[in-house]
Design a protein around this motif. Structure first.
Motif, PDB file in Angstrom:
ATOM      1  N   UNK A  15      30.771 -41.743  31.453  1.00  9.07           N
ATOM      2  CA  UNK A  15      32.119 -41.718  30.885  1.00  9.07           C
ATOM      3  C   UNK A  15      32.203 -40.670  29.782  1.00  9.07           C
ATOM      4  N   UNK A  16      33.268 -39.851  29.827  1.00  9.77           N
ATOM      5  CA  UNK A  16      33.391 -38.704  28.924  1.00  9.77           C
ATOM      6  C   UNK A  16      33.314 -39.118  27.453  1.00  9.77           C
ATOM      7  N   UNK A  17      33.881 -40.269  27.111  1.00  8.47           N
ATOM      8  CA  UNK A  17      33.831 -40.731  25.722  1.00  8.47           C
ATOM      9  C   UNK A  17      32.419 -40.989  25.249  1.00  8.47           C
ATOM     10  N   UNK A  18      31.634 -41.690  26.075  1.00  5.48           N
ATOM     11  CA  UNK A  18      30.234 -41.942  25.734  1.00  5.48           C
ATOM     12  C   UNK A  18      29.444 -40.638  25.691  1.00  5.48           C
ATOM     13  N   UNK A  19      29.720 -39.737  26.621  1.00  5.24           N
ATOM     14  CA  UNK A  19      29.007 -38.452  26.641  1.00  5.24           C
ATOM     15  C   UNK A  19      29.221 -37.700  25.332  1.00  5.24           C
ATOM     16  N   UNK A  20      30.474 -37.663  24.878  1.00  3.59           N
ATOM     17  CA  UNK A  20      30.795 -36.954  23.638  1.00  3.59           C
ATOM     18  C   UNK A  20      30.073 -37.578  22.450  1.00  3.59           C
ATOM     19  N   UNK A  21      30.154 -38.904  22.351  1.00  8.68           N
ATOM     20  CA  UNK A  21      29.537 -39.604  21.214  1.00  8.68           C
ATOM     21  C   UNK A  21      28.026 -39.414  21.213  1.00  8.68           C
ATOM     22  N   UNK A  32       3.565 -29.325  19.967  1.00 11.94           N
ATOM     23  CA  UNK A  32       5.032 -29.345  19.967  1.00 11.94           C
ATOM     24  C   UNK A  32       5.622 -29.140  21.359  1.00 11.94           C
ATOM     25  N   UNK A  33       6.486 -30.059  21.761  1.00 11.17           N
ATOM     26  CA  UNK A  33       7.167 -29.947  23.053  1.00 11.17           C
ATOM     27  C   UNK A  33       8.545 -30.586  22.992  1.00 11.17           C
ATOM     28  N   UNK A  34       8.990 -30.917  21.785  1.00  7.08           N
ATOM     29  CA  UNK A  34      10.217 -31.692  21.639  1.00  7.08           C
ATOM     30  C   UNK A  34      11.439 -30.952  22.168  1.00  7.08           C
ATOM     31  N   UNK A  35      11.379 -29.619  22.200  1.00  5.36           N
ATOM     32  CA  UNK A  35      12.530 -28.857  22.692  1.00  5.36           C
ATOM     33  C   UNK A  35      12.826 -29.174  24.154  1.00  5.36           C
ATOM     34  N   UNK A  36      11.786 -29.528  24.917  1.00  4.66           N
ATOM     35  CA  UNK A  36      12.003 -29.927  26.311  1.00  4.66           C
ATOM     36  C   UNK A  36      12.880 -31.176  26.358  1.00  4.66           C
ATOM     37  N   UNK A  37      12.616 -32.120  25.469  1.00  5.28           N
ATOM     38  CA  UNK A  37      13.429 -33.335  25.411  1.00  5.28           C
ATOM     39  C   UNK A  37      14.839 -33.018  24.930  1.00  5.28           C
ATOM     40  N   UNK A  38      14.945 -32.149  23.919  1.00  4.13           N
ATOM     41  CA  UNK A  38      16.264 -31.791  23.387  1.00  4.13           C
ATOM     42  C   UNK A  38      17.151 -31.207  24.484  1.00  4.13           C
ATOM     43  N   UNK A  39      16.591 -30.311  25.288  1.00  3.16           N
ATOM     44  CA  UNK A  39      17.360 -29.720  26.384  1.00  3.16           C
ATOM     45  C   UNK A  39      17.713 -30.761  27.431  1.00  3.16           C
ATOM     46  N   UNK A  40      16.809 -31.709  27.660  1.00  2.00           N
ATOM     47  CA  UNK A  40      16.950 -32.668  28.757  1.00  2.00           C
ATOM     48  C   UNK A  40      17.826 -33.868  28.419  1.00  2.00           C
ATOM     49  N   UNK A  41      18.334 -33.955  27.201  1.00  2.00           N
ATOM     50  CA  UNK A  41      19.121 -35.123  26.815  1.00  2.00           C
ATOM     51  C   UNK A  41      20.309 -35.396  27.749  1.00  2.00           C
ATOM     52  N   UNK A  42      21.039 -34.374  28.231  1.00  2.00           N
ATOM     53  CA  UNK A  42      22.130 -34.690  29.164  1.00  2.00           C
ATOM     54  C   UNK A  42      21.653 -35.441  30.406  1.00  2.00           C
ATOM     55  N   UNK A  43      20.494 -35.079  30.939  1.00  2.00           N
ATOM     56  CA  UNK A  43      19.971 -35.780  32.115  1.00  2.00           C
ATOM     57  C   UNK A  43      19.499 -37.178  31.738  1.00  2.00           C
ATOM     58  N   UNK A  44      18.828 -37.309  30.597  1.00  2.00           N
ATOM     59  CA  UNK A  44      18.355 -38.621  30.150  1.00  2.00           C
ATOM     60  C   UNK A  44      19.543 -39.556  29.920  1.00  2.00           C
ATOM     61  N   UNK A  45      20.580 -39.063  29.242  1.00  2.00           N
ATOM     62  CA  UNK A  45      21.766 -39.890  28.995  1.00  2.00           C
ATOM     63  C   UNK A  45      22.493 -40.240  30.288  1.00  2.00           C
TER      64      UNK A  45
END
Length: 325
Positions: free
Chosen positions: A110-116, A281-294
């Motif tokens: 849902x777009x609202x949850x995605x934005x938040x 350090x590998x956290x940037x992989x997670x940062x980029x992947x947040x849209x897929x995780x969410x």
């Protein structure tokens, strides 16, 4: 607020609003900390304007172009030589990356949850300063969208996959993880537990291999980057994401969840959690992947999803407090 995606116009509007927010708010001033990546880009941008393309000395050969991330520097150089103002260049890159990721997520959640969910320090930092990573991952999301829609569109998908690697070499790892996730979804394994254990096992194996071999591989490619242990996150910082991976894994077996986004999310969460615990350090992989995780949240039980979203938002609120102080 429902978890599923809404009408088609909403993802576009939310992505537009989020992109404008990213480029309108002076995040660097809000934090009081300069963005070193932006400063580095500005130096190179000015150097190209003064010295021309000869500033970038790249030997011929696919591996040399790959390790030099040729497409990114071609974009940087062509924009500089065309007379485009550097601040406008940064704005266009930031907006494009933020828009693509938000639109992709809003089309699945849902777009609202995605934005938040995307209003968090991790994503804001990615879109406002780590432009190469954000743009390259945007190309991967384009490729994923095409990849699952017929043979003709797969040609475009592979083109975007290749282009992403020449913008940022870390996309080789991201694409590999996506490929494993698709394989786990499509192969006829006997149970969800088998697929889950394989995704966790691959994540842990990749983490160990990355921790042991990453510097050697980068050196063999002539890559200018190194892995600085000082950039690794503390357990308090990374522990939440590792626990999220464990929680999603446990609950997925209850509902026999079988979706590539779930396998990708679990694999990345375990990969980043383990490597960061090794002080790599590998956290940037997670940062980029947040849209897929969410995007995994609407796939699980609604009650579980709401609890997970509440937990993520609480964690992000704490991050914001420390981010601006």
């Amino acid at each position: 607020m429902p978890l599923g995606k809404g009408k088609a116009i909403f993802p576009f509007l939310i992505a537009l609003i989020y992109g404008i927010l990213i480029v309108s708010v002076p995040w660097e001033e809000l934090r009081g900390v300069p963005y070193p990546d932006i400063e580095n880009y500005e130096v190179r941008y000015a150097a190209v304007k003064n010295y021309g393309l000869s500033y970038f000395k790249i030997d011929s050969g696919v591996l040399n172009y790959l390790s030099a991330e040729y497409l990114w520097y071609f974009l940087l150089a062509s924009s500089s030589l065309s007379g485009l103002d550097f601040d406008l260049f940064v704005t266009l890159c930031s907006f494009s990356a933020a828009f693509i990721s938000t639109f992709w997520l809003s089309s699945r959640l849902h777009a609202g949850w995605a934005f938040v969910l995307l209003i968090n320090p991790i994503s804001i930092d990615l879109f406002s300063s780590q432009l190469r990573s954000a743009l390259a991952f945007g190309l991967v999301l384009f490729a994923i969208s095409f990849h699952r829609k017929g043979l003709l569109r797969r040609g475009w998908a592979y083109s975007f996959f290749v282009a992403a690697c020449f913008v940022h070499t870390s996309m080789l790892l991201v694409i590999f993880v996506y490929g494993i996730s698709i394989l786990l979804e499509r192969r006829g394994f006997k149970s969800t537990e088998t697929r889950l254990l394989l995704s966790i096992g691959v994540g842990v194996f990749l983490a160990a291999a990355y921790a042991l071999l990453a510097n050697s591989v980068l050196g063999a490619l002539g890559d200018r980057r190194s892995l600085d242990a000082d950039e690794a996150r503390s357990f308090a910082y990374i522990g939440f994401w590792l626990l999220l991976g464990i929680a999603l894994s446990i609950r997925s077996t209850v509902f026999a969840l079988n979706n590539w986004r779930f396998y990708y999310g679990v694999l990345v969460l375990f990969f980043v959690g383990v490597t960061e615990l090794f002080a790599v350090p590998s956290f940037r992989i997670l940062a980029m992947s947040l849209p897929i995780i969410f995007s995994v949240f609407p796939l699980i039980n609604r009650q579980d999803a709401r609890f997970v979203i509440f937990s993520v938002l609480s964690y992000q609120a704490i991050l914001f407090y420390y981010w601006v102080n």
